[in-house]
Scaffold this motif. Sequence first.
Motif, short mmCIF file in Angstrom:
data_model
loop_
_atom_site.label_atom_id
_atom_site.label_comp_id
_atom_site.label_asym_id
_atom_site.label_seq_id
_atom_site.Cartn_x
_atom_site.Cartn_y
_atom_site.Cartn_z
N LEU A 158 44.55 42.28 33.05
CA LEU A 158 45.82 42.32 32.32
C LEU A 158 46.86 41.42 32.96
N VAL A 159 46.90 41.44 34.30
CA VAL A 159 47.95 40.69 35.00
C VAL A 159 47.46 39.39 35.62
N LEU A 160 46.17 39.30 36.01
CA LEU A 160 45.66 38.10 36.66
C LEU A 160 44.88 37.19 35.70
N GLN A 161 44.35 37.77 34.64
CA GLN A 161 43.61 37.03 33.60
C GLN A 161 42.37 36.31 34.14
N ASN A 162 41.72 36.91 35.12
CA ASN A 162 40.53 36.26 35.71
C ASN A 162 39.44 37.26 36.10
N THR A 163 39.48 38.45 35.50
CA THR A 163 38.59 39.53 35.94
C THR A 163 37.62 39.93 34.85
N GLU A 164 36.38 40.15 35.23
CA GLU A 164 35.33 40.50 34.28
C GLU A 164 34.37 41.51 34.91
N ARG A 165 34.09 42.58 34.17
CA ARG A 165 33.11 43.55 34.63
C ARG A 165 31.75 43.20 34.04
N VAL A 166 30.72 43.15 34.90
CA VAL A 166 29.38 42.84 34.44
C VAL A 166 28.84 44.09 33.74
N ARG A 167 28.81 44.05 32.41
CA ARG A 167 28.52 45.25 31.64
C ARG A 167 27.04 45.51 31.45
N GLN A 168 26.29 44.49 31.12
CA GLN A 168 24.87 44.69 30.84
C GLN A 168 24.05 44.45 32.10
N ALA A 169 23.38 45.48 32.56
CA ALA A 169 22.59 45.37 33.79
C ALA A 169 21.54 44.26 33.66
N ASP A 170 20.98 44.09 32.46
CA ASP A 170 19.94 43.09 32.27
C ASP A 170 20.51 41.67 32.25
N GLY A 171 21.84 41.58 32.15
CA GLY A 171 22.47 40.26 32.08
C GLY A 171 23.14 39.85 33.37
N VAL A 172 22.78 40.47 34.47
CA VAL A 172 23.42 40.17 35.76
C VAL A 172 23.31 38.70 36.09
N SER A 173 22.11 38.13 35.99
CA SER A 173 21.90 36.74 36.38
C SER A 173 22.74 35.78 35.54
N GLU A 174 22.88 36.07 34.23
CA GLU A 174 23.65 35.21 33.35
C GLU A 174 25.13 35.25 33.71
N HIS A 175 25.64 36.43 34.03
CA HIS A 175 27.05 36.58 34.38
C HIS A 175 27.38 35.89 35.69
N LEU A 176 26.47 35.96 36.64
CA LEU A 176 26.76 35.51 37.99
C LEU A 176 26.12 34.17 38.35
N LEU A 177 25.50 33.52 37.36
CA LEU A 177 24.77 32.29 37.62
C LEU A 177 25.65 31.21 38.24
N ASP A 178 26.88 31.08 37.73
CA ASP A 178 27.76 29.99 38.16
C ASP A 178 28.79 30.42 39.20
N ILE A 179 28.55 31.54 39.86
CA ILE A 179 29.50 32.04 40.84
C ILE A 179 29.60 31.07 42.03
N THR A 180 30.80 30.95 42.58
CA THR A 180 31.03 30.01 43.68
C THR A 180 31.70 30.71 44.86
N GLU A 181 31.94 29.95 45.92
CA GLU A 181 32.58 30.48 47.11
C GLU A 181 34.04 30.85 46.86
N ASP A 182 34.60 30.36 45.77
CA ASP A 182 35.99 30.66 45.43
C ASP A 182 36.13 31.97 44.67
N ASP A 183 35.00 32.57 44.30
CA ASP A 183 35.02 33.78 43.49
C ASP A 183 34.86 35.03 44.36
N LEU A 184 35.22 36.16 43.78
CA LEU A 184 35.16 37.45 44.47
C LEU A 184 34.37 38.44 43.62
N VAL A 185 33.50 39.19 44.27
CA VAL A 185 32.75 40.26 43.60
C VAL A 185 33.14 41.59 44.22
N ILE A 186 33.54 42.54 43.39
CA ILE A 186 33.88 43.89 43.85
C ILE A 186 32.78 44.83 43.38
N GLY A 187 32.07 45.45 44.33
CA GLY A 187 30.97 46.32 43.98
C GLY A 187 31.26 47.78 44.29
#
Length: 284
Positions: A158-187
């Motif tokens: 709502l305030v940062l406009q850069n956050t996404e929850r990985v909703r589909q467990a089977d789609g983990v690889s697609e969501h995170l394929l392009d992740i970089t060192e500049d990104d953050l994952v909260i588990g």
Amino acid sequence: MLENDVFKRISEKREKMSKSQKKIANYLVEHAETAPFLTASKLAKNAGVGEATVIRFAVFLNYKGYPDLQRHLQEALKRKWTSAEVFVRTTDQNEETSNTFKEVLSDDVQNLKTTLKQIDPSLFQEAVEDIIKAKRIYIIAYRSAASLGLFLEFYLDLVLQNTERVRQADGVSEHLLDITEDDLVIGFGFARYTKRTVEALKYVKQKGAKTIVITDHLLSPLVPYGDKTLIAATEINSFIDSFTAPLSVVSALITAVTRSEHEKVESRLKDLEGLWENFDVFHE
């Protein structure tokens, strides 16, 4: 059984125990399969001592607190119990439900106090800074923990406009394929921990992304994959986890982020108010 660390400590320190502490020790030894799933208040009741005595007993055995002792007791079991087995071992079939409200809320008060002691304020602030600096934020939270992930995603995006929850467990690889060192994952992960959460965190760590883990104990399998780990107590006398303390941690993170980004958030909220008014979002 004495080869286990917990019972070894009990044996070694028995001579120095008070009468009340010996009651607790005896109960733990005699009920080794059920005691690990009791909250401090329930163990105190069953052993015939005060709740404060149980908490001091854990410290007496050189644990960080009762949740730490409890987790080590659970690890001492030869196998993991199913949800049905935990339910049976924490619930008396003939127990009155009239005191459940007070019992659960009292346990949650203790969970909040425990969490407050467990999280270093400087570590918390570092986690806040990681959130602010991240180019993209991905949230991994499955099963019941999805409720926490949904709440965090809603307000951060709502305030940062850069956050996404990985909703589909089977789609983990697609969501995170392009992740970089500049990104953050909260588990998020709490016993019983899901394999997908652990595997996803392991993957993003290999990709070089920063990680924040919110979990219930330092023995959690998520901990090795967290650059920052925030421990929140979740124990109540039930087969479910209580998310009162984890949700408070999430609320604190959101509040701290918005305070740190005051001007940006203020501008964003003003724009949103215009949008909400235009589409008549809220009931007057």
